[in-house]
Design an enzyme around this catalytic site. Structure first.
Site, PDB file in Angstrom:
ATOM      1  CD1 TRP A  33       1.890   8.131   2.930  1.00  0.00           C
ATOM      2  CD2 TRP A  33       3.371   6.814   3.978  1.00  0.00           C
ATOM      3  NE1 TRP A  33       2.144   7.052   2.111  1.00  0.00           N
ATOM      4  CE2 TRP A  33       3.050   6.224   2.726  1.00  0.00           C
ATOM      5  CE3 TRP A  33       4.276   6.171   4.807  1.00  0.00           C
ATOM      6  CZ2 TRP A  33       3.614   5.021   2.303  1.00  0.00           C
ATOM      7  CZ3 TRP A  33       4.835   4.963   4.372  1.00  0.00           C
ATOM      8  CH2 TRP A  33       4.508   4.408   3.150  1.00  0.00           C
ATOM      9  CG  ASP A  34       3.017  11.046  -0.218  1.00  0.00           C
ATOM     10  OD1 ASP A  34       2.255  10.387   0.505  1.00  0.00           O
ATOM     11  OD2 ASP A  34       2.953  11.023  -1.460  1.00  0.00           O
ATOM     12  CD  GLU A  80      -3.234   3.888  -0.478  1.00  0.00           C
ATOM     13  OE1 GLU A  80      -3.636   4.106  -1.637  1.00  0.00           O
ATOM     14  OE2 GLU A  80      -2.971   4.783   0.349  1.00  0.00           O
ATOM     15  CE  LYS A 120      -1.642   2.956  -4.980  1.00  0.00           C
ATOM     16  NZ  LYS A 120      -2.637   3.778  -4.292  1.00  0.00           N
ATOM     17  CD  GLN A 121       2.287   2.667  -1.851  1.00  0.00           C
ATOM     18  OE1 GLN A 121       1.219   2.832  -2.418  1.00  0.00           O
ATOM     19  NE2 GLN A 121       2.896   3.631  -1.191  1.00  0.00           N
TER      20      GLN A 121
HETATM   21  C1  BGC Z   1      -0.205   5.924  -2.352  1.00  0.00           C
HETATM   22  C2  BGC Z   1       0.027   6.488  -0.971  1.00  0.00           C
HETATM   23  C3  BGC Z   1       0.382   7.949  -1.102  1.00  0.00           C
HETATM   24  C4  BGC Z   1      -0.653   8.700  -1.900  1.00  0.00           C
HETATM   25  C5  BGC Z   1      -0.221  10.119  -2.166  1.00  0.00           C
HETATM   26  C6  BGC Z   1      -1.272   6.738  -3.057  1.00  0.00           C
HETATM   27  O1  BGC Z   1      -1.453   6.266  -4.354  1.00  0.00           O
HETATM   28  O2  BGC Z   1      -0.614   4.592  -2.283  1.00  0.00           O
HETATM   29  O3  BGC Z   1       1.067   5.781  -0.335  1.00  0.00           O
HETATM   30  O4  BGC Z   1       0.488   8.503   0.160  1.00  0.00           O
HETATM   31  O5  BGC Z   1      -0.838   8.081  -3.144  1.00  0.00           O
HETATM   32  O6  BGC Z   1       0.974  10.138  -2.878  1.00  0.00           O
END
Ligand code: BGC
Length: 696
Positions: A368-369, A508, A621-622
């Site tokens: 999704w980035d 996550e 995490k984010q």
């Molecule tokens: C993040 C995801 C991201 C992926 C690739 C993961 O660590 O939690 O949001 O899409 O890394 O960058």
């Protein structure tokens, strides 16, 4: 020796020059940080990327990647293939290799010149014999002809005049995941390698190596030639099992700069239709002809065209910041890397991986980035590129339909990780923060990507007004996306609402959660907006909507169904409080406090935390709720946004590089200026100071 990347933390002498907002400088050679520097100094043109190896040292993690070129070999999932390295180059003075880190190395410095789209390495060298020289190399990967790359080497002998030796080759021993015992593998087998015969200073004095991937059978051919206006002589040609190399001797004169070029040409079977011919022979011929015309036109002519293309790119993408060199340089570095990762015009088969084209991180997969974090930049600077990125998803609808069917739904469900075919490519197993082997669930349940792609389609359409795209592709994608969600959300008798259970939201750390507010809110919004868009189109062009519905395998009735699900979809909201609960039960979790930060200002785990059970805490995490504000901020009151920003920011570990930028973006309009600035700097410095400790 201390390694210094001119980053925002530490300005070197170079960094203080007026031009420093266009350069990133590494003023010292540190072998322990060589892999990170190879990432930072990588040069990409969207078709391909060459990692920042240089002639003054053995490569640490060499990389030569082509957008969309994936293979499995003995891996369960496809990986971006690390192709033969065409960059190896060694210079010998009095039979001693000029090499950074050796006693003879007097000064070493590397510069990424963003304004010209090239990287430079310079060294002054004193051989054991006393011979002194200044050696400089400059490399570009052409934005004008994307198959071409070039390195120009200048040698100025300080106190001697005689012949020196230069060895240049192509290394076919390209390993994926070098240094990882479980993951190291070969994706290529050698098809052919050798030398083009003919007169000197033509590509005739060139060499090539052609290889083929193990299971997709994609051919890749690297060809290179040494080009020296003042004459060169081939002393030796060498062919090993995985290597082809020529050694040239060049006459140098004390105080007189000697300039030579390495012209490189690369081609893959993805680029050309070889129907009816022996593929390897045709591929090598294409490489030969490409190299020949490159050498004939001359590297300087290509450099001029490349620099024109670079200027045009900057005209489209530059953002100027007054009064803050640190922010300006960091921002420009990221703008450049992002823009040069976009697949070139005409290629809708590739998208941009989470790590760009710069390395093997996440196996080159697309997340999704791309749609959520990168696409807005392209929508507002190069909308044709944005469209291509969306077309990559459109072309992969067939796989997305299969993916939806496999979860018992109709419509299209996009994969959490995607490579060349659009199938789900998320690995099943990984290692958690405690070092334990754990199941990775994101491929099965991090479903929000299917809403993110819908959001991206709507955002592109809204910003560009590209009705043709919407009519021919966008609406179909949206309808199929909505069909998936209308089946994936389940009506729960108990609540009398549709709910989306057992998912992972953007954060996550928490898996198998119910009613993640980011996911549910976005799904609801997309269902409503899609029905609006389809109804509008229905009023003006019913035949077109009928054709789109047919292509999507849906009936007109589905629009009513989408509205009904949207109306009854549970969207968690704070009861008696401004706070929005990230998912059902989040506020009941333990609430450890983050009290320590590392030297880059990144949070450290709270002391008492069990790293195997972060999911039992409110640490995230984010951004997740805050992520929703980043996309749909105008839907929420300021006081709701402030309350949630302050609450969740304190609990965010920023274990993804996607995290700081969102706190910057959302924080600024809320008046959280100090925070926003700090996060902005962290975002633009991610790789320059390696604050996620994974730049390598
Ligand atoms: C993040 C995801 C991201 C992926 C690739 C993961 O660590 O939690 O949001 O899409 O890394 O960058």
């Amino acid at each position: 020796m201390q390694h210094k990347l001119t980053s925002l933390r530490e300005d070197t002498a170079f960094g203080r020059q007026a031009s420093s907002v266009w350069t990133v400088v590494d003023s010292c050679f540190d072998p322990t940080k060589a892999s990170s520097a190879e990432t930072v100094f990588a040069l990409s043109n969207g078709y391909r990327c060459l990692r920042g190896t240089h002639l003054f040292a053995e490569s640490s993690l060499p990389g030569n990647f082509f957008a969309g070129l994936f293979d499995c070999s003995d891996s369960a999932i496809p990986e971006l293939v690390n192709c033969p390295d065409p960059t190896p180059l060694r210079v010998f003075i009095d039979y001693e290799r000029v090499s950074a880190g050796n006693e003879g190395s007097v000064m070493f410095e590397r510069t990424y010149d963003l304004s010209r789209g090239c990287s430079k390495a310079v060294m002054t060298w004193k051989a054991a014999t006393g011979a002194e020289a200044l050696i400089e190399s400059e490399r570009f990967v052409s934005l004008a002809d994307r198959h071409r790359w070039c390195e120009t080497i200048t040698i100025i002998p300080g106190n001697f005049s005689r012949r020196i030796l230069v060895a240049a080759g192509i290394d076919g021993d390209a390993l994926a995941n070098r240094g990882h015992p479980m993951e190291e593998r070969r994706h290529l087998s050698l098809a052919s390698a050798g030398f083009f015969s003919g007169k000197e200073n033509d590509c005739a004095s060139g060499l090539y190596l052609s290889a083929r991937t193990i299971d997709r059978k994609i051919g890749v051919c690297e060809a290179r030639a040494l080009y020296c206006a003042s004459g060169s002589q081939i002393e030796k040609q060498r062919r090993g099992p995985d290597l082809v190399e020529s050694v040239w001797s060049l006459e140098v004169q004390e105080g007189v700069p000697l300039v030579f070029h390495i012209a490189g040409y690369s081609v893959t079977t993805r680029d050309i239709d070889y129907a009816g011919s022996d593929t390897d022979e045709a591929l090598v011929r294409t490489a030969f002809e490409g190299l020949q015309s490159f050498v004939r036109e001359g590297p300087e002519a290509e450099r001029a065209k490349h620099e024109t293309a670079v200027r045009e790119l900057w005209d489209a993408i530059d953002i100027e910041i007054d009064g803050d060199q640190r922010a300006q340089r960091g921002l420009r570095y990221n703008l450049w890397q992002l823009a040069t990762c976009a697949p070139p015009p005409g290629d809708e088969r590739a998208s941009i991986g989470a790590k760009g084209l710069h390395g093997e991180g996440y196996k080159g997969h697309v997340f999704w980035d791309t749609e959520t974090f990168m696409l807005p930049f392209f929508i507002h600077t190069q909308s044709e590129t944005a469209k291509r990125l969306l077309m990559y998803r459109y072309r992969n609808l067939v796989a997305a339909r299969r993916n939806a069917t496999s979860t018992g739904c109709c419509g299209a469900r996009f994969p959490w990780e995607s490579a060349d075919t659009g199938e789900e490519t998320t690995p099943l197993w990984g290692v958690n923060y405690a070092g334990e082997r754990v199941r990775i669930w994101t491929g099965e349940i991090e479903a929000h990507i299917t809403a993110d792609i819908g959001f991206a389609v709507l955002q592109y359409w809204q910003a560009t007004g590209d009705n043709e795209f919407m009519r021919n592709f966008g609406l179909q994608m949206l309808l199929e996306i909505c069909a998936f969600w209308a089946g994936f959300a389940k009506f729960e008798k108990e609540s009398g609402q549709y709910e989306i259970r057992d998912v992972i939201g953007p954060d996550e750390f928490h898996e198998h959660v119910d009613n993640n507010v980011y996911t549910n809110y976005l799904v609801k919004w997309i269902l409503i907006r899609t029905v609006e868009a389809a109804s509008k189109e229905l009023a003006s062009d019913p035949a077109s909507v009928a054709a789109t519905l047919r292509a999507a395998g849906l009936e007109l009735e589905c629009l009513k169904e989408f509205s009904r699900v949207a109306g009854l979809l549970k969207v968690p909201a704070g009861k008696d409080t401004l706070l929005i609960e990230q998912f059902d039960g989040y506020f009941d979790l333990d609430d450890p406090e983050i009290t320590r930060w590392d030297e880059n200002g990144m949070p450290l785990w709270p002391d008492s935390l069990d790293l195997g059970r972060i999911d039992r805490t409110q640490l995230i995490k984010q951004p997740d709720v805050v992520m929703l504000f980043a996309l749909l901020g105008s839907e929420f009151d300021r006081e709701v946004k402030c309350a949630n920003y302050d609450y969740y920011e304190k609990r965010t570990m920023h274990k993804s590089s996607l995290s700081p930028s969102m706190y910057a973006m959302v924080g600024l309009p809320l008046g959280r200026n100090a925070h926003a600035y700090e996060y902005f700097i962290k975002a633009v410095e991610t790789d320059l100071v390696d604050n996620q400790r994974n730049t390598a």
